[in-house]
Scaffold this motif. Structure first.
Motif, PDB file in Angstrom:
ATOM      1  N   ILE A   5     -24.116   7.313  20.185  1.00 41.07           N
ATOM      2  CA  ILE A   5     -24.879   6.542  19.189  1.00 41.07           C
ATOM      3  C   ILE A   5     -23.916   5.655  18.382  1.00 41.07           C
ATOM      4  O   ILE A   5     -24.136   4.463  18.200  1.00 41.07           O
ATOM      5  CB  ILE A   5     -25.647   7.492  18.232  1.00 41.07           C
ATOM      6  CG1 ILE A   5     -26.782   8.212  18.982  1.00 41.07           C
ATOM      7  CG2 ILE A   5     -26.202   6.726  17.028  1.00 41.07           C
ATOM      8  CD1 ILE A   5     -27.499   9.274  18.168  1.00 41.07           C
ATOM      9  N   VAL A   6     -22.812   6.263  17.940  1.00 42.26           N
ATOM     10  CA  VAL A   6     -21.857   5.519  17.100  1.00 42.26           C
ATOM     11  C   VAL A   6     -21.185   4.384  17.902  1.00 42.26           C
ATOM     12  O   VAL A   6     -20.968   3.293  17.366  1.00 42.26           O
ATOM     13  CB  VAL A   6     -20.823   6.487  16.471  1.00 42.26           C
ATOM     14  CG1 VAL A   6     -19.732   5.730  15.727  1.00 42.26           C
ATOM     15  CG2 VAL A   6     -21.521   7.447  15.521  1.00 42.26           C
ATOM     16  N   LEU A   7     -20.915   4.632  19.184  1.00 42.47           N
ATOM     17  CA  LEU A   7     -20.327   3.562  20.013  1.00 42.47           C
ATOM     18  C   LEU A   7     -21.280   2.361  20.106  1.00 42.47           C
ATOM     19  O   LEU A   7     -20.853   1.219  20.209  1.00 42.47           O
ATOM     20  CB  LEU A   7     -19.995   4.087  21.408  1.00 42.47           C
ATOM     21  CG  LEU A   7     -18.790   5.045  21.474  1.00 42.47           C
ATOM     22  CD1 LEU A   7     -18.602   5.579  22.889  1.00 42.47           C
ATOM     23  CD2 LEU A   7     -17.512   4.367  20.982  1.00 42.47           C
ATOM     24  N   GLY A   8     -22.594   2.645  20.015  1.00 45.53           N
ATOM     25  CA  GLY A   8     -23.596   1.568  20.063  1.00 45.53           C
ATOM     26  C   GLY A   8     -23.598   0.689  18.809  1.00 45.53           C
ATOM     27  O   GLY A   8     -24.264  -0.351  18.780  1.00 45.53           O
ATOM     28  N   TYR A   9     -22.851   1.089  17.759  1.00 47.28           N
ATOM     29  CA  TYR A   9     -22.814   0.297  16.520  1.00 47.28           C
ATOM     30  C   TYR A   9     -22.151  -1.066  16.722  1.00 47.28           C
ATOM     31  O   TYR A   9     -22.234  -1.923  15.843  1.00 47.28           O
ATOM     32  CB  TYR A   9     -22.091   1.074  15.406  1.00 47.28           C
ATOM     33  CG  TYR A   9     -22.881   2.253  14.853  1.00 47.28           C
ATOM     34  CD1 TYR A   9     -24.114   2.610  15.393  1.00 47.28           C
ATOM     35  CD2 TYR A   9     -22.403   3.014  13.784  1.00 47.28           C
ATOM     36  CE1 TYR A   9     -24.825   3.693  14.899  1.00 47.28           C
ATOM     37  CE2 TYR A   9     -23.112   4.084  13.279  1.00 47.28           C
ATOM     38  CZ  TYR A   9     -24.321   4.427  13.841  1.00 47.28           C
ATOM     39  OH  TYR A   9     -25.029   5.485  13.347  1.00 47.28           O
ATOM     40  N   ARG A  10     -21.476  -1.243  17.860  1.00 41.83           N
ATOM     41  CA  ARG A  10     -20.928  -2.572  18.207  1.00 41.83           C
ATOM     42  C   ARG A  10     -22.002  -3.648  18.052  1.00 41.83           C
ATOM     43  O   ARG A  10     -21.722  -4.768  17.664  1.00 41.83           O
ATOM     44  CB  ARG A  10     -20.474  -2.577  19.673  1.00 41.83           C
ATOM     45  CG  ARG A  10     -19.210  -1.863  19.968  1.00 41.83           C
ATOM     46  CD  ARG A  10     -18.872  -2.088  21.432  1.00 41.83           C
ATOM     47  NE  ARG A  10     -19.890  -1.459  22.292  1.00 41.83           N
ATOM     48  CZ  ARG A  10     -19.661  -0.416  23.074  1.00 41.83           C
ATOM     49  NH1 ARG A  10     -18.462   0.098  23.110  1.00 41.83           N
ATOM     50  NH2 ARG A  10     -20.620   0.104  23.827  1.00 41.83           N
ATOM     51  N   ASP A  11     -23.255  -3.276  18.404  1.00 43.07           N
ATOM     52  CA  ASP A  11     -24.352  -4.262  18.358  1.00 43.07           C
ATOM     53  C   ASP A  11     -24.853  -4.520  16.936  1.00 43.07           C
ATOM     54  O   ASP A  11     -25.641  -5.435  16.715  1.00 43.07           O
ATOM     55  CB  ASP A  11     -25.556  -3.741  19.186  1.00 43.07           C
ATOM     56  CG  ASP A  11     -25.224  -3.684  20.663  1.00 43.07           C
ATOM     57  OD1 ASP A  11     -24.324  -4.432  21.095  1.00 43.07           O
ATOM     58  OD2 ASP A  11     -25.867  -2.894  21.369  1.00 43.07           O
ATOM     59  N   TYR A  12     -24.448  -3.668  15.998  1.00 43.31           N
ATOM     60  CA  TYR A  12     -25.009  -3.769  14.635  1.00 43.31           C
ATOM     61  C   TYR A  12     -24.013  -4.343  13.632  1.00 43.31           C
ATOM     62  O   TYR A  12     -24.390  -4.664  12.508  1.00 43.31           O
ATOM     63  CB  TYR A  12     -25.465  -2.386  14.172  1.00 43.31           C
ATOM     64  CG  TYR A  12     -26.427  -1.706  15.136  1.00 43.31           C
ATOM     65  CD1 TYR A  12     -27.372  -2.442  15.846  1.00 43.31           C
ATOM     66  CD2 TYR A  12     -26.393  -0.329  15.331  1.00 43.31           C
ATOM     67  CE1 TYR A  12     -28.248  -1.825  16.727  1.00 43.31           C
ATOM     68  CE2 TYR A  12     -27.278   0.288  16.208  1.00 43.31           C
ATOM     69  CZ  TYR A  12     -28.192  -0.470  16.906  1.00 43.31           C
ATOM     70  OH  TYR A  12     -29.069   0.140  17.777  1.00 43.31           O
ATOM     71  N   LEU A  13     -22.730  -4.411  14.021  1.00 46.71           N
ATOM     72  CA  LEU A  13     -21.689  -4.880  13.093  1.00 46.71           C
ATOM     73  C   LEU A  13     -20.899  -6.030  13.728  1.00 46.71           C
ATOM     74  O   LEU A  13     -19.931  -5.750  14.456  1.00 46.71           O
ATOM     75  CB  LEU A  13     -20.711  -3.731  12.756  1.00 46.71           C
ATOM     76  CG  LEU A  13     -21.320  -2.518  12.068  1.00 46.71           C
ATOM     77  CD1 LEU A  13     -20.441  -1.313  12.219  1.00 46.71           C
ATOM     78  CD2 LEU A  13     -21.570  -2.814  10.602  1.00 46.71           C
ATOM     79  N   VAL A  48     -31.205  13.486  18.795  1.00 48.30           N
ATOM     80  CA  VAL A  48     -30.594  13.722  20.108  1.00 48.30           C
ATOM     81  C   VAL A  48     -31.691  13.805  21.171  1.00 48.30           C
ATOM     82  O   VAL A  48     -31.618  13.149  22.220  1.00 48.30           O
ATOM     83  CB  VAL A  48     -29.756  15.033  20.072  1.00 48.30           C
ATOM     84  CG1 VAL A  48     -29.268  15.411  21.461  1.00 48.30           C
ATOM     85  CG2 VAL A  48     -28.587  14.886  19.103  1.00 48.30           C
ATOM     86  N   VAL A  49     -32.745  14.594  20.846  1.00 56.06           N
ATOM     87  CA  VAL A  49     -33.820  14.821  21.836  1.00 56.06           C
ATOM     88  C   VAL A  49     -34.480  13.492  22.218  1.00 56.06           C
ATOM     89  O   VAL A  49     -34.706  13.216  23.399  1.00 56.06           O
ATOM     90  CB  VAL A  49     -34.874  15.813  21.261  1.00 56.06           C
ATOM     91  CG1 VAL A  49     -36.009  16.019  22.254  1.00 56.06           C
ATOM     92  CG2 VAL A  49     -34.219  17.145  20.922  1.00 56.06           C
ATOM     93  N   ILE A  50     -34.753  12.646  21.205  1.00 55.96           N
ATOM     94  CA  ILE A  50     -35.464  11.389  21.487  1.00 55.96           C
ATOM     95  C   ILE A  50     -34.633  10.488  22.405  1.00 55.96           C
ATOM     96  O   ILE A  50     -35.173   9.783  23.263  1.00 55.96           O
ATOM     97  CB  ILE A  50     -35.859  10.674  20.172  1.00 55.96           C
ATOM     98  CG1 ILE A  50     -37.072   9.772  20.414  1.00 55.96           C
ATOM     99  CG2 ILE A  50     -34.727   9.884  19.558  1.00 55.96           C
ATOM    100  CD1 ILE A  50     -37.735   9.279  19.142  1.00 55.96           C
ATOM    101  N   ARG A  51     -33.315  10.544  22.262  1.00 56.95           N
ATOM    102  CA  ARG A  51     -32.462   9.702  23.110  1.00 56.95           C
ATOM    103  C   ARG A  51     -32.361  10.271  24.520  1.00 56.95           C
ATOM    104  O   ARG A  51     -32.247   9.532  25.483  1.00 56.95           O
ATOM    105  CB  ARG A  51     -31.090   9.518  22.459  1.00 56.95           C
ATOM    106  CG  ARG A  51     -31.183   8.469  21.343  1.00 56.95           C
ATOM    107  CD  ARG A  51     -30.040   8.497  20.386  1.00 56.95           C
ATOM    108  NE  ARG A  51     -30.189   7.453  19.370  1.00 56.95           N
ATOM    109  CZ  ARG A  51     -30.876   7.591  18.237  1.00 56.95           C
ATOM    110  NH1 ARG A  51     -31.511   8.716  17.968  1.00 56.95           N
ATOM    111  NH2 ARG A  51     -30.966   6.595  17.366  1.00 56.95           N
TER     112      ARG A  51
END
Ligand code: HEM
Length: 225
Positions: free
Chosen positions: A28-36, A167-170
């Motif tokens: 999830i945190v690695l996906g923050y590339r798209d938000y910052l 976690v479950v939803i992902r």
């Protein structure tokens, strides 16, 4: 002997669960590339540019920090071994967790729920999740303050189950992508299923542990040994 084997199995399952939570949180945190900075072509931000700047962005960024933090701190706090070895740290991290969920995660989740892109079912599921998580944490906090530690543990275990819905939803989303199912429809259902099903399992296990039959069979095993 039987009891020791059961507790080893429970410990191994708990360790695997904790590793899964850490792995999904990292992705999830690695996906923050798209938000910052925000990339409005990225999956989650697609179509959100018109209302993003302003209150939504405050809720969004507060959520990005408080989400992983409360999940990881919750994973540490839920451990009985950690609590018995480091009681002072359990209290300190517990206060951080209460502040993080009540001041940031639940309010930001509730705010963002109104903008859930897949519609009213998802908005209601995520909004109810935000309120339920805040309620469990508040009740768990209150129980600790008045030193009702059994109640404290149960409310905080429920709160952790609810936090794990992230976690479950992902995992559901990943499986749906692999199976090529309609993502929006699955997403709406999983905003409810990702926390109601684990909560139901948690309450059922607790109920079975407390049921007179379980207590009697445990007493029988103990008297046989
Ligand atoms: C249990 C309380 C929680 C509630 C009520 C909640 C609510 C929400 C809502 C409403 C959204 C926007 C969904 C949409 O518009 O379709 C969202 C997105 C998001 N949430 Fe949560 N959330 C919670 C817990 C968490 C946790 C524990 C994490 C981190 C591990 C997290 C990380 C995120 C992230 C990163 C997003 C942005 C979308 C993405 O990148 O997947 N949330 N959340």
């Amino acid at each position: 002997m039987e009891k020791r084997r059961t507790s080893t199995v429970v410990n191994v399952l708990a360790l695997l669960g904790a590793l899964l939570v850490c792995k999904v949180t990292l992705s999830i945190v690695l996906g923050y590339r798209d938000y910052l900075p925000p990339d409005f072509n990225a999956d989650f931000l697609l179509g959100r540019e018109s209302y993003f700047w302003g209150r939504y962005s405050c809720a969004f960024y507060a959520h990005l920090v408080s989400g992983p933090l409360s999940l990881l701190v919750g994973t540490v706090l839920i451990s009985e071994q950690f609590r018995s070895r480091f009681p002072t740290w359990h209290r300190r991290l517990g206060r951080l967790q209460v502040a993080c969920v009540l001041l940031f995660l639940a309010p930001s989740g509730l705010w963002m729920a109104f903008y859930a892109i897949s519609g009213a079912i998802a908005a209601a599921g995520l909004g109810t999740l935000a309120i339920a998580t805040a309620a469990c944490v508040a009740l768990g906090w209150r129980a600790a303050v008045i030193r009702r530690f059994g109640d404290h543990r149960r409310w905080m275990q429920r709160a952790y189950v609810l936090l794990c819905s992230a976690v479950v939803i992902r995992i559901i989303g990943g499986l749906a992508t692999v199976a090529q199912w309609d993502a929006l429809w699955i997403y709406s259902i999983s905003t409810w299923g990702s926390w109601l099903v684990p909560l139901l399992v948690f309450e059922s296990v607790r109920w079975l542990e407390l049921s007179p039959a379980a207590v009697t069979s445990e007493q029988r095993v103990m008297s046989e040994n």
